[in-house]
Design a protein around this motif. Structure first.
Motif, short mmCIF file in Angstrom:
data_model
loop_
_atom_site.label_atom_id
_atom_site.label_comp_id
_atom_site.label_asym_id
_atom_site.label_seq_id
_atom_site.Cartn_x
_atom_site.Cartn_y
_atom_site.Cartn_z
N ALA A 41 8.35 -25.98 8.78
CA ALA A 41 9.31 -25.03 7.74
C ALA A 41 8.36 -23.67 7.50
CB ALA A 41 9.66 -25.72 6.51
N GLU A 42 7.23 -24.06 6.92
CA GLU A 42 6.15 -22.86 6.49
C GLU A 42 5.88 -22.22 7.53
OE1 GLU A 42 5.65 -25.99 5.78
OE2 GLU A 42 6.20 -26.40 3.51
N ALA A 43 5.66 -22.51 8.75
CA ALA A 43 5.21 -21.91 9.88
C ALA A 43 6.47 -20.87 10.46
CB ALA A 43 4.74 -22.64 11.02
N ASN A 44 7.64 -21.51 10.42
CA ASN A 44 8.79 -20.90 10.91
C ASN A 44 9.34 -19.90 9.93
OD1 ASN A 44 9.09 -22.87 13.08
ND2 ASN A 44 10.25 -24.21 11.97
N ARG A 45 9.11 -20.15 8.78
CA ARG A 45 9.54 -18.90 7.71
C ARG A 45 8.42 -17.66 8.00
NH1 ARG A 45 11.88 -19.36 2.50
NH2 ARG A 45 11.77 -17.36 1.60
N ALA A 53 -3.02 -12.57 11.99
CA ALA A 53 -2.91 -13.32 13.34
C ALA A 53 -3.85 -14.76 12.73
CB ALA A 53 -3.69 -12.68 14.14
N SER A 54 -4.74 -14.42 11.91
CA SER A 54 -5.51 -15.88 11.37
C SER A 54 -4.35 -16.79 10.77
CB SER A 54 -6.70 -15.47 10.59
OG SER A 54 -7.47 -16.77 10.35
N VAL A 55 -3.75 -16.16 9.90
CA VAL A 55 -2.78 -16.96 8.89
C VAL A 55 -1.83 -17.41 10.07
CG1 VAL A 55 -0.78 -16.89 7.58
CG2 VAL A 55 -3.00 -15.57 7.17
N ALA A 56 -1.39 -16.90 10.99
CA ALA A 56 -0.21 -17.48 12.06
C ALA A 56 -0.93 -18.73 12.67
CB ALA A 56 0.05 -16.48 13.11
N TYR A 57 -2.26 -18.69 13.02
CA TYR A 57 -2.90 -19.75 13.70
C TYR A 57 -2.97 -20.84 12.76
CZ TYR A 57 -7.10 -22.17 15.66
OH TYR A 57 -7.92 -23.23 16.12
N ARG A 60 9.56 -15.94 11.10
CA ARG A 60 10.62 -15.09 11.18
C ARG A 60 10.61 -13.97 10.20
NH1 ARG A 60 12.89 -19.07 9.36
NH2 ARG A 60 13.11 -18.86 7.09
N GLU A 61 9.61 -13.86 9.04
CA GLU A 61 9.86 -12.74 8.10
C GLU A 61 8.52 -11.74 8.67
OE1 GLU A 61 8.86 -14.43 4.45
OE2 GLU A 61 10.76 -15.04 4.11
N TYR A 62 7.65 -12.19 9.44
CA TYR A 62 6.51 -11.20 10.00
C TYR A 62 6.30 -11.00 11.37
CZ TYR A 62 5.77 -11.61 4.81
OH TYR A 62 5.82 -11.55 3.63
N ASP A 63 7.08 -11.92 12.08
CA ASP A 63 7.08 -11.46 13.78
C ASP A 63 5.71 -11.95 14.19
OD1 ASP A 63 8.14 -11.59 15.99
OD2 ASP A 63 7.98 -9.20 16.23
#
Length: 251
Positions: A173-177, A157-161, A180-183
């Motif tokens: 691009a990096e955030a969307n990937r 979750a912290s990486v997503a933040y 997409r890969e880890y929902d």
């Protein structure tokens, strides 16, 4: 043993014995001649410093005997050992897979993580505990060009933040990937005392609203008919006699 493993073993022995002696040097009596030759080879690579005449004279005064040979790791040799221990811990990371979920990042994603972690002291919402260590010890699979880590759900979750900040600044691009890969996406927390609605809750509330609207339409009263005035009734006296009746009477 491979050459680099042998070199690291000699460096480690030099450091340990020098620290034990207190002055940092490993003396001639502590290393056999074949090992001394290996040390000389490492000195040619800038990883080991050999004692000069004045160094040997000072060591001889300390030891109370003649010192003919001594060596110690250079700063480059010290940093090589430090880096080697770090990489060894990273290589053992897959053994700890049970403690987290496997996450693999491409180089540009990893670069974005390092930028995020470099701002730790300036962020109001800092990275999750342990995330910096996971990024620092991540192992790179050069075959597929992926950095592999084992992250807890909180660290994911912290990486997503961090990727959300990355997306807002124009790099999506990096955030969307990652999403997409880890929902995994990050949304701002709800106000105190409120819980975010789940998909089931939203569906139930929408269904209840539709049923209420349908019930209201069934129970809505029909529009009241307007009363017919006396003047508009066909048989009203105001309309006069029927024209057919008048014609009959005239004949």
């Amino acid at each position: 043993m491979r050459n680099w493993e042998s070199a690291l073993s000699v460096l480690e022995a030099l450091r340990e014995r020098g620290q034990a002696a207190g002055h940092g040097w490993t003396l001639d009596t502590e290393f056999l001649l074949p090992h001394q030759r290996h040390v000389i080879a490492l000195a040619g690579q800038g990883l080991v410093e050999l004692a000069r005449r004045e160094d040997r004279a000072e060591l001889s005064a300390i030891e109370g005997r003649s010192i003919r040979w001594a060596a110690r790791p250079t700063p480059h040799g010290h940093d090589t050992l430090t880096y080697t221990r770090l990489r060894s811990r990273a290589d053992r990371a897959p053994a700890d897979a049970a403690t987290g979920r496997v996450v693999e990042l491409i180089p540009s994603q990893m670069a974005a993580r390092r930028v995020f972690l470099s701002l730790t002291c300036q962020l109001k919402i800092p990275p999750a505990a342990g995330l910096a260590e996971q990024v620092r010890t991540a192992a790179c699979d050069h075959g597929i060009k992926r950095w592999r880590m084992h992250l807890t759900e909180g660290q994911i979750a912290s990486v997503a933040y961090g990727f959300l900040r990355h997306r807002i600044t124009g790099f999506a691009a990096e955030a969307n990937r990652f999403t997409r890969e880890y929902d995994a996406t990050y949304g701002p927390p709800p106000p105190d005392g409120q819980r975010p609605p789940t998909a089931a809750t939203v569906h139930t509330e929408r269904q209840a609203a539709d049923e209420t609207a349908a019930r209201a339409s069934r129970c809505r009263p029909l529009p009241r008919a307007r009363p017919v005035s006396e003047a508009s009734r066909p048989d009203s006296p105001r309309h006069g006699p029927d024209p057919a009746t008048v014609n009959t009477m005239a004949r």
